[in-house]
Design a protein around this motif. Structure first.
Motif, PDB file in Angstrom:
ATOM      1  N   VAL A 349       0.846  -1.200   0.000  1.00 16.89           N
ATOM      2  CA  VAL A 349       0.000   0.000   0.000  1.00 16.89           C
ATOM      3  C   VAL A 349       0.881   1.250   0.000  1.00 16.89           C
ATOM      4  O   VAL A 349       0.643   2.203  -0.751  1.00 16.89           O
ATOM      5  N   VAL A 350       1.926   1.238   0.831  1.00 22.75           N
ATOM      6  CA  VAL A 350       2.852   2.374   0.867  1.00 22.75           C
ATOM      7  C   VAL A 350       3.525   2.545  -0.491  1.00 22.75           C
ATOM      8  O   VAL A 350       3.670   3.673  -0.985  1.00 22.75           O
ATOM      9  N   GLU A 351       3.919   1.440  -1.138  1.00 28.00           N
ATOM     10  CA  GLU A 351       4.537   1.507  -2.460  1.00 28.00           C
ATOM     11  C   GLU A 351       3.588   2.131  -3.487  1.00 28.00           C
ATOM     12  O   GLU A 351       4.022   2.825  -4.410  1.00 28.00           O
ATOM     13  N   THR A 352       2.300   1.866  -3.355  1.00 25.56           N
ATOM     14  CA  THR A 352       1.327   2.423  -4.284  1.00 25.56           C
ATOM     15  C   THR A 352       1.206   3.934  -4.097  1.00 25.56           C
ATOM     16  O   THR A 352       1.090   4.685  -5.069  1.00 25.56           O
ATOM     17  N   VAL A 353       1.243   4.385  -2.859  1.00 17.93           N
ATOM     18  CA  VAL A 353       1.145   5.821  -2.571  1.00 17.93           C
ATOM     19  C   VAL A 353       2.459   6.525  -2.887  1.00 17.93           C
ATOM     20  O   VAL A 353       2.481   7.589  -3.516  1.00 17.93           O
ATOM     21  N   TYR A 354       3.552   5.936  -2.433  1.00 14.68           N
ATOM     22  CA  TYR A 354       4.894   6.517  -2.579  1.00 14.68           C
ATOM     23  C   TYR A 354       5.804   5.522  -3.304  1.00 14.68           C
ATOM     24  O   TYR A 354       6.603   4.828  -2.668  1.00 14.68           O
ATOM     25  N   PRO A 355       5.722   5.409  -4.639  1.00 16.34           N
ATOM     26  CA  PRO A 355       6.523   4.399  -5.350  1.00 16.34           C
ATOM     27  C   PRO A 355       8.023   4.558  -5.106  1.00 16.34           C
ATOM     28  O   PRO A 355       8.581   5.643  -5.251  1.00 16.34           O
ATOM     29  N   GLY A 356       8.650   3.459  -4.697  1.00 19.08           N
ATOM     30  CA  GLY A 356      10.094   3.437  -4.501  1.00 19.08           C
ATOM     31  C   GLY A 356      10.594   3.985  -3.190  1.00 19.08           C
ATOM     32  O   GLY A 356      11.796   3.895  -2.891  1.00 19.08           O
ATOM     33  N   LEU A 357       9.727   4.517  -2.351  1.00 12.24           N
ATOM     34  CA  LEU A 357      10.186   5.189  -1.137  1.00 12.24           C
ATOM     35  C   LEU A 357      10.747   4.227  -0.102  1.00 12.24           C
ATOM     36  O   LEU A 357      11.744   4.538   0.567  1.00 12.24           O
ATOM     37  N   LEU A 358      10.139   3.063   0.072  1.00  8.82           N
ATOM     38  CA  LEU A 358      10.552   2.169   1.160  1.00  8.82           C
ATOM     39  C   LEU A 358      11.988   1.673   0.998  1.00  8.82           C
ATOM     40  O   LEU A 358      12.683   1.457   2.000  1.00  8.82           O
ATOM     41  N   ALA A 359      12.446   1.512  -0.233  1.00  8.92           N
ATOM     42  CA  ALA A 359      13.830   1.081  -0.441  1.00  8.92           C
ATOM     43  C   ALA A 359      14.797   2.119   0.120  1.00  8.92           C
ATOM     44  O   ALA A 359      15.760   1.780   0.821  1.00  8.92           O
ATOM     45  N   ASP A 360      14.543   3.391  -0.162  1.00 10.26           N
ATOM     46  CA  ASP A 360      15.405   4.456   0.348  1.00 10.26           C
ATOM     47  C   ASP A 360      15.257   4.607   1.862  1.00 10.26           C
ATOM     48  O   ASP A 360      16.237   4.823   2.575  1.00 10.26           O
ATOM     49  N   TRP A 361      14.043   4.479   2.354  1.00  9.13           N
ATOM     50  CA  TRP A 361      13.778   4.618   3.790  1.00  9.13           C
ATOM     51  C   TRP A 361      14.555   3.568   4.579  1.00  9.13           C
ATOM     52  O   TRP A 361      15.227   3.877   5.568  1.00  9.13           O
ATOM     53  N   ALA A 362      14.490   2.323   4.112  1.00  7.55           N
ATOM     54  CA  ALA A 362      15.195   1.243   4.817  1.00  7.55           C
ATOM     55  C   ALA A 362      16.702   1.382   4.674  1.00  7.55           C
ATOM     56  O   ALA A 362      17.453   1.141   5.633  1.00  7.55           O
ATOM     57  N   ALA A 363      17.173   1.777   3.497  1.00 10.31           N
ATOM     58  CA  ALA A 363      18.616   1.959   3.295  1.00 10.31           C
ATOM     59  C   ALA A 363      19.157   3.056   4.202  1.00 10.31           C
ATOM     60  O   ALA A 363      20.258   2.934   4.763  1.00 10.31           O
ATOM     61  N   ALA A 364      18.394   4.123   4.377  1.00  7.52           N
ATOM     62  CA  ALA A 364      18.826   5.218   5.254  1.00  7.52           C
ATOM     63  C   ALA A 364      18.914   4.746   6.697  1.00  7.52           C
ATOM     64  O   ALA A 364      19.860   5.094   7.422  1.00  7.52           O
ATOM     65  N   ARG A 365      17.949   3.935   7.142  1.00  7.08           N
ATOM     66  CA  ARG A 365      17.972   3.418   8.513  1.00  7.08           C
ATOM     67  C   ARG A 365      19.181   2.510   8.745  1.00  7.08           C
ATOM     68  O   ARG A 365      19.697   2.432   9.864  1.00  7.08           O
ATOM     69  N   ALA A 366      19.633   1.845   7.672  1.00  6.16           N
ATOM     70  CA  ALA A 366      20.791   0.950   7.785  1.00  6.16           C
ATOM     71  C   ALA A 366      22.105   1.671   7.501  1.00  6.16           C
ATOM     72  O   ALA A 366      23.163   1.049   7.530  1.00  6.16           O
ATOM     73  N   GLY A 367      22.029   2.974   7.221  1.00  5.30           N
ATOM     74  CA  GLY A 367      23.235   3.722   6.896  1.00  5.30           C
ATOM     75  C   GLY A 367      23.806   3.380   5.535  1.00  5.30           C
ATOM     76  O   GLY A 367      25.004   3.566   5.297  1.00  5.30           O
ATOM     77  N   LYS A 368      22.966   2.885   4.615  1.00  5.46           N
ATOM     78  CA  LYS A 368      23.444   2.449   3.303  1.00  5.46           C
ATOM     79  C   LYS A 368      22.765   3.193   2.152  1.00  5.46           C
ATOM     80  O   LYS A 368      22.770   2.724   1.010  1.00  5.46           O
ATOM     81  N   LEU A 369      22.201   4.351   2.434  1.00  4.21           N
ATOM     82  CA  LEU A 369      21.492   5.083   1.384  1.00  4.21           C
ATOM     83  C   LEU A 369      22.464   5.570   0.314  1.00  4.21           C
ATOM     84  O   LEU A 369      23.474   6.206   0.611  1.00  4.21           O
ATOM     85  N   ARG A 370      22.151   5.282  -0.940  1.00  8.33           N
ATOM     86  CA  ARG A 370      22.982   5.708  -2.067  1.00  8.33           C
ATOM     87  C   ARG A 370      22.573   7.120  -2.476  1.00  8.33           C
ATOM     88  O   ARG A 370      21.513   7.328  -3.060  1.00  8.33           O
TER      89      ARG A 370
END
Length: 444
Positions: A349-370
């Motif tokens: 559902v989040v992907e439908t509202v905000y396409p692609g956001l969760l990948a960046d959100w999780a990467a940032a929490r892990a300190g791996k955001l590109r």
């Protein structure tokens, strides 16, 4: 077992919801068929961006299908440079990425186009001997290949000796669309847009070039009667074309039944998100409030909110009337909620509202955001955003204020604050780049 992802790469638009909308409808149909573990889309002008799409999936085998009618500038140059891949098989570590030919290069497109013309001829009871056809492609002076598909289609139909005249003309190349009135003489003219979506080109630019102001009924222009056909991409057989191209990779893409409406979404970041949701009980993400039972707009507690149970219905609600090309804008419509059969559906559902956001959100929490700076984008580009970093700092700040100020994400690509914000934006989006490029008379 290796996981498989299918990514449809399209153009998108800042003007029309339909340009990307038709691609999302293909995605919805392919997800219902269950042909891959992860199925998504990416775009030049909308989210998720071409340059970030591979970060959104976790599959071992990824097939990218360009949703374009010609192997022109965007399919031949922009997609490879933005996604960092070349035509055919690419390998990155243990991941295999296959870039297919475009949809327009498939022979089925010719059959669809011919059916469009035959349907219009029969519907309006036209005499083929008194009828000409204009095959209208996009074209581009930046790539001579972009004109080949429309030219090939026109030549193929011409060989049938069925209509009096058949010519290929172009929106952004020569011969121009208006030249059809000089190159043909038949009193009836079938205008076939060789485009996939009824977006701004099909609904505004092409009719204007033809000198007509409506597309639903015959129009008189320059002494001819013009009959405007549907674009070729609205045909339901396009999903079959996509699967034919995808199977050139050697992967089966076999339909599987039994998935929920929220199955088949890109999965990067989903496990991190679900763990955070289970720990907190409720999460706020941008303008969304998410619990294990439902997803709804933040600060929207209306008891009469509309339940939305399918991705297509939710996307239509959020993208149209008015069109929102930047999904993370802070003007998210209210008055709806998505009831969840399982908390596991929340990421989709989040992907439908905000396409692609969760990948960046999780990467940032892990300190791996590109993170990609403007200099990174400028070096990768060979088009209008080449050397975008050379814009005056004052103009960059102006654009950040006007575009990013209305977005739920914060532009860490410019000056990353410490600590990392809850919703970081790791690269300037096309909406920002286009606005920056257009503001004032600044020269790169």
């Amino acid at each position: 077992m290796r996981r498989v992802a299918l990514i449809l790469a399209g153009h998108g638009s800042h003007i029309s919801a339909e340009t990307a909308g038709v691609v999302w409808r293909y995605v919805d149909a392919l997800r219902r068929l269950g042909v891959a573990d992860e199925i998504t889309a990416c775009f030049w002008k909308e989210a998720p961006a071409l340059s970030r799409a591979l970060d959104t999936v976790i599959a071992d085998d990824i097939v990218v299908v360009p949703v374009f009618t010609a192997q022109g500038y965007f399919a031949g140059e922009v997609i490879p440079q933005e996604m960092g891949i070349t035509a055919g098989l690419n390998k990155s570590g243990g991941t295999r990425i296959y870039l297919t030919p475009t949809i327009g290069e498939h022979l089925q497109l010719e059959a669809i186009a011919l059916a469009r013309l035959r349907g219009a001829l029969a519907r309006h009871r036209l005499d083929p001997a008194q009828t000409a056809a204009a095959i209208i492609g996009h074209g581009s002076p930046r790539s001579p290949r972009s004109r080949k598909a429309a030219a090939r289609l026109a030549a193929s139909i011409r060989r049938l000796h069925w209509l009096r005249q058949v010519e290929a003309v172009y929106l952004d190349d020569e011969p121009a669309i208006a030249s059809i009135y000089r190159s043909t003489s038949a009193p009836h003219l079938l205008a076939l847009p060789f485009f996939l979506a009824a977006g701004s080109h099909v609904s505004i630019d092409v009719p204007r070039a033809l000198g007509i102001d409506a597309v639903a009924a015959p129009q008189r222009a320059q002494g001819r009667t013009v009959y405007y056909c549907e674009p070729v991409g609205s045909d339901e057989t396009i999903c079959g074309v996509i699967l034919d191209l995808a199977r050139e990779s050697g992967l089966p893409f076999t339909p599987k039944a039994g998935g929920s409406a929220w199955s088949g979404f890109p999965s990067a970041g989903h496990k991190t998100f679900l763990r955070a949701l289970a720990a907190a009980g409720e999460l706020q993400l941008g303008q969304l409030r998410i619990s294990a039972e439902r997803v709804r707009p933040l600060l929207d507690e209306s008891a009469g909110s509309r339940p939305v149970r399918h991705p297509a219905a939710l996307r239509q609600l959020l993208r149209a009337a008015p069109f929102r090309p930047l999904p993370t804008r802070t003007d998210l419509p209210r008055g709806w909620h998505v009831p969840l059969e399982s908390s596991a559906d929340a990421p989709a559902v989040v992907e439908t509202v905000y396409p692609g956001l969760l990948a960046d959100w999780a990467a940032a929490r892990a300190g791996k955001l590109r993170i990609e700076t403007l200099a990174d984008i400028g070096k990768r580009q060979r088009g209008m955003f080449q050397d975008i970093q050379r814009l005056p700092p004052a103009l960059i700040q102006k654009t950040i204020s006007e575009i990013c100020g209305d977005c739920s994400r914060q532009p860490v690509w410019w000056r990353a604050p410490a600590p990392m914000p809850a919703l970081p934006c790791p690269a300037a989006c096309n909406v920002w780049l286009s606005a920056a490029r257009n503001y004032g008379d600044a020269k790169l």
